[in-house]
Enzyme design. Structure first.
Site, PDB file in Angstrom:
ATOM      1  N   HIS A 108       0.875  -1.191   0.000  1.00  0.00           N
ATOM      2  CA  HIS A 108       0.000   0.000   0.000  1.00  0.00           C
ATOM      3  C   HIS A 108       0.905   1.231   0.000  1.00  0.00           C
ATOM      4  CE1 HIS A 108      -3.464   2.395   0.597  1.00  0.00           C
ATOM      5  NE2 HIS A 108      -3.798   2.083   1.834  1.00  0.00           N
ATOM      6  N   HIS A 144      -2.586  -2.287 -10.283  1.00  0.00           N
ATOM      7  CA  HIS A 144      -3.501  -1.720  -9.296  1.00  0.00           C
ATOM      8  C   HIS A 144      -4.737  -2.581  -9.249  1.00  0.00           C
ATOM      9  CE1 HIS A 144      -5.923   1.191  -7.084  1.00  0.00           C
ATOM     10  NE2 HIS A 144      -4.767   1.719  -6.732  1.00  0.00           N
ATOM     11  N   ASP A 155       2.631   5.467  -7.515  1.00  0.00           N
ATOM     12  CA  ASP A 155       3.890   5.322  -6.783  1.00  0.00           C
ATOM     13  C   ASP A 155       5.099   5.118  -7.668  1.00  0.00           C
ATOM     14  OD1 ASP A 155       2.962   5.746  -4.240  1.00  0.00           O
ATOM     15  OD2 ASP A 155       2.206   3.704  -4.067  1.00  0.00           O
TER      16      ASP A 155
HETATM   17  N1  CMC Z   1       4.555  -6.935 -11.464  1.00  0.00           N
HETATM   18  C1  CMC Z   1       4.395  -8.103 -12.125  1.00  0.00           C
HETATM   19  N2  CMC Z   1       3.262  -8.796 -12.197  1.00  0.00           N
HETATM   20  C2  CMC Z   1       2.203  -8.276 -11.549  1.00  0.00           C
HETATM   21  C3  CMC Z   1       2.275  -7.071 -10.842  1.00  0.00           C
HETATM   22  C4  CMC Z   1       3.495  -6.393 -10.815  1.00  0.00           C
HETATM   23  N3  CMC Z   1       3.627  -5.231 -10.160  1.00  0.00           N
HETATM   24  N4  CMC Z   1       1.065  -6.789 -10.301  1.00  0.00           N
HETATM   25  C5  CMC Z   1       0.266  -7.794 -10.668  1.00  0.00           C
HETATM   26  N5  CMC Z   1       0.967  -8.703 -11.409  1.00  0.00           N
HETATM   27  C6  CMC Z   1       0.443  -9.914 -12.055  1.00  0.00           C
HETATM   28  C7  CMC Z   1       0.238 -11.011 -11.024  1.00  0.00           C
HETATM   29  O1  CMC Z   1       1.393 -11.828 -10.902  1.00  0.00           O
HETATM   30  C8  CMC Z   1      -0.937 -11.752 -11.619  1.00  0.00           C
HETATM   31  O2  CMC Z   1      -0.460 -12.536 -12.692  1.00  0.00           O
HETATM   32  P1  CMC Z   1      -1.079 -14.019 -12.931  1.00  0.00           P
HETATM   33  O3  CMC Z   1      -2.518 -13.760 -13.307  1.00  0.00           O
HETATM   34  O4  CMC Z   1      -0.255 -14.584 -14.027  1.00  0.00           O
HETATM   35  O5  CMC Z   1      -0.945 -14.741 -11.626  1.00  0.00           O
HETATM   36  C9  CMC Z   1      -1.800 -10.645 -12.237  1.00  0.00           C
HETATM   37  O6  CMC Z   1      -0.870  -9.602 -12.569  1.00  0.00           O
HETATM   38  C10 CMC Z   1      -2.876 -10.112 -11.304  1.00  0.00           C
HETATM   39  O7  CMC Z   1      -2.247  -9.696 -10.076  1.00  0.00           O
HETATM   40  P2  CMC Z   1      -2.916  -9.679  -8.654  1.00  0.00           P
HETATM   41  O8  CMC Z   1      -1.879  -9.940  -7.619  1.00  0.00           O
HETATM   42  O9  CMC Z   1      -4.134 -10.559  -8.661  1.00  0.00           O
HETATM   43  O10 CMC Z   1      -3.387  -8.188  -8.560  1.00  0.00           O
HETATM   44  P3  CMC Z   1      -3.945  -7.500  -7.260  1.00  0.00           P
HETATM   45  O11 CMC Z   1      -5.081  -6.662  -7.701  1.00  0.00           O
HETATM   46  O12 CMC Z   1      -4.198  -8.489  -6.177  1.00  0.00           O
HETATM   47  O13 CMC Z   1      -2.701  -6.619  -6.778  1.00  0.00           O
HETATM   48  C11 CMC Z   1      -1.224  -4.814  -6.432  1.00  0.00           C
HETATM   49  C12 CMC Z   1      -2.624  -5.230  -6.905  1.00  0.00           C
HETATM   50  C13 CMC Z   1      -1.149  -3.289  -6.474  1.00  0.00           C
HETATM   51  C14 CMC Z   1      -1.003  -5.291  -4.978  1.00  0.00           C
HETATM   52  C15 CMC Z   1      -0.161  -5.452  -7.373  1.00  0.00           C
HETATM   53  O14 CMC Z   1      -0.361  -5.011  -8.700  1.00  0.00           O
HETATM   54  C16 CMC Z   1       1.256  -5.181  -6.908  1.00  0.00           C
HETATM   55  O15 CMC Z   1       1.786  -5.924  -6.081  1.00  0.00           O
HETATM   56  N6  CMC Z   1       1.913  -4.082  -7.464  1.00  0.00           N
HETATM   57  C17 CMC Z   1       3.213  -3.697  -7.017  1.00  0.00           C
HETATM   58  C18 CMC Z   1       3.111  -2.924  -5.714  1.00  0.00           C
HETATM   59  C19 CMC Z   1       2.550  -1.521  -5.955  1.00  0.00           C
HETATM   60  O16 CMC Z   1       2.982  -0.815  -6.859  1.00  0.00           O
HETATM   61  N7  CMC Z   1       1.596  -1.099  -5.083  1.00  0.00           N
HETATM   62  C20 CMC Z   1       1.062   0.261  -5.114  1.00  0.00           C
HETATM   63  C21 CMC Z   1      -0.365   0.302  -5.487  1.00  0.00           C
HETATM   64  S1  CMC Z   1      -0.889   1.999  -5.855  1.00  0.00           S
HETATM   65  C22 CMC Z   1      -0.827   2.816  -4.328  1.00  0.00           C
HETATM   66  C23 CMC Z   1      -2.026   2.592  -3.503  1.00  0.00           C
HETATM   67  O17 CMC Z   1      -3.127   2.914  -3.956  1.00  0.00           O
HETATM   68  O18 CMC Z   1      -1.848   2.138  -2.342  1.00  0.00           O
END
Ligand code: CMC
Length: 423
Positions: A263, A302, A358
């Site tokens: 986050h 996101h 971010d």
């Molecule tokens: N790099 C590589 N692959 C990714 C990433 C990433 N940053 N984010 C998602 N994926 C892939 C993930 O591996 C999955 O692939 P597969 O379907 O093959 O398993 C697919 O995309 C869907 O991912 P998810 O984990 O189900 O997505 P989520 O909605 O649960 O997670 C997130 C959202 C923000 C936690 C994630 O995208 C992430 O970890 N990003 C990096 C950390 C980040 O930048 N966070 C800041 C968010 S913006 C600030 C805020 O609002 O707090």
């Protein structure tokens, strides 16, 4: 014809028609047909946990609006304090209301000397500023026992003012403590963001005047971070608020959620990632590691935005302005190359992964001289306005205490075994 869905219980053949209202279906209607059968949605990905009129977010269209006003217009024309007023009160202030609001906030920026001397100075010299912030906010509830009077409009207003006003003071104090610098008292002649910069960076000069480009950049960053509807920390705020805890305890809980690297800690992770990549040649191999699932591209992806994050577009422009004053952040070229490679790669395109707010905010903060440990703190300062507006809305709408159900998958009933008989 009104829109609705029909649910049929195939065990009994009974059906129920549930209206679709405002894009959702009421789960209590479901319970009428299927008592004891729960929706399984552990991360609330498909659950609307609240009805709210504060922030509108359309992830597919890349839309973010506070109280109906597009984020682009607010970032261009407004100030953080005006946006805070808008979030809390629902309308932009008149000139008179804005002046009164700014005056009240300015004259509540000081913190009780005991908070500074006994609490903040009591932390170990290398305490993370976010840990200091969380604990100090929680401690404030013991200084303002009237905060428990959460349904008294005057008391509520006073706590909202105090929290918004004191966050920068505590935040800067946490930083000064961690670098062994003396605490700087607020300067009531400065605006909200300039005063924060003064408390952060003032050394021996009688009056600190921040560079106006940097003060405005901070203003824009604070506007962009002021609210984001039902995110993890706001959900924490609402869950704790639903138990009728005082607003300091609720805000401390929300700040704790923000501390997590998924986050508010993501921009710090971006800087670590860019530093680890180190050279332009290392960008493509790093992308290969991400695609192999061995690491994640920090600052990408996101839960809600599946097209682009409108905050990222604004922040990129702000970064350019800041770099004209501070000089270019040496990590910028790596970031740009990483973005270019990722946006052309099917792995990221097919998963709808784009730079989020971010990806660039850390580069700006680093160029402005903030240590990475302060990044989540810089997020918490403006988000306080968003958290408080949700807290107030929750209380005004008479929400029940948050109490989800679970699907139990542990051991069935079994008899206690005395310790001497256990293998
Ligand atoms: N790099 C590589 N692959 C990714 C990433 C990433 N940053 N984010 C998602 N994926 C892939 C993930 O591996 C999955 O692939 P597969 O379907 O093959 O398993 C697919 O995309 C869907 O991912 P998810 O984990 O189900 O997505 P989520 O909605 O649960 O997670 C997130 C959202 C923000 C936690 C994630 O995208 C992430 O970890 N990003 C990096 C950390 C980040 O930048 N966070 C800041 C968010 S913006 C600030 C805020 O609002 O707090």
């Amino acid at each position: 014809m009104a829109e609705s869905i029909t649910i049929t219980d195939n065990r009994t053949g009974e059906s129920i028609e549930v209206p679709i209202v405002n894009g959702g279906v009421n789960a209590s209607e479901w319970s009428k047909l299927l008592p004891g059968i729960w929706f399984f949605d552990p991360s609330f990905s498909t659950t609307a946990a609240a009805d709210s009129s504060i922030t509108e977010l359309d992830g597919e269209a890349g839309i973010l609006r506070y109280r109906g006003y597009p984020i682009e217009q607010l970032a261009e024309q407004s100030t953080y304090l005006e946006v805070a007023y808008l979030l809390i009160h629902g309308e932009l202030p008149t000139a008179e209301q804005a002046a009164a609001w700014e005056h009240e906030i300015t004259y509540h920026t000081f913190i009780h000397e005991n908070v500074r001397k006994r609490f903040m100075e009591g932390f170990h010299h290398d305490a993370h500023p976010m840990g200091i912030l969380v604990s100090t906010i929680a401690a404030l509830s013991t200084f303002y026992p009237d905060a428990k009077d959460i349904f008294n409009p005057d008391s509520r207003h006073k706590q909202i003012i105090r929290l918004i006003a004191k966050m920068p003071t505590i935040a800067a104090g946490a930083h000064r403590h961690s670098v062994g610098m003396p605490f700087i008292y607020p300067d009531n002649n400065l605006d909200f963001c300039s005063n924060f910069l003064s408390m952060m960076w003032k050394v021996a000069e009688p009056h600190y005047d921040p560079d106006p480009v940097l003060a405005r950049a901070l203003e824009v960053l604070f506007i962009l971070h002021a609210d984001h509807e039902q995110n993890c920390s706001t959900t924490a705020m609402r869950v704790v608020g639903s138990a009728h805890a005082d607003p300091y305890s609720c805000t401390a809980a929300a700040t704790t959620a923000l501390y997590g690297p998924r986050h508010g800690g993501a921009n710090e992770a971006v800087i670590r990632m860019l530093t680890e990549i180190g050279t332009m040649d290392a960008v493509e191999p790093y992308i290969a590691e991400v695609k192999a699932g061995r690491t994640r591209l920090q600052g990408f992806g996101h839960r809600v935005y599946r097209n682009y994050d409108p905050r990222a577009t604004i922040i990129k422009r702000t970064a350019d302005e800041v770099f004209t004053v501070t000089g270019k952040n040496p990590l910028l070229d790596i970031a740009l190359k990483l973005e270019e490679v990722a946006l052309a790669d099917d792995y990221f395109i097919s998963r709808k992964l784009y730079p989020n707010v971010d990806f660039y905010s850390g580069l700006i903060y680093q160029a402005m001289g903030f240590p990475t440990s302060m990044f989540p703190v810089l997020f918490a300062i403006p988000r306080t306005a968003g958290w408080l507006s949700h807290w107030q809305e929750l209380l005004d709408r008479d929400a029940r205490i948050a109490r989800p159900r679970q699907l139990y998958d542990g051991a069935p009933q079994r008899d206690y075994i005395p310790i001497s008989e256990r293998s």
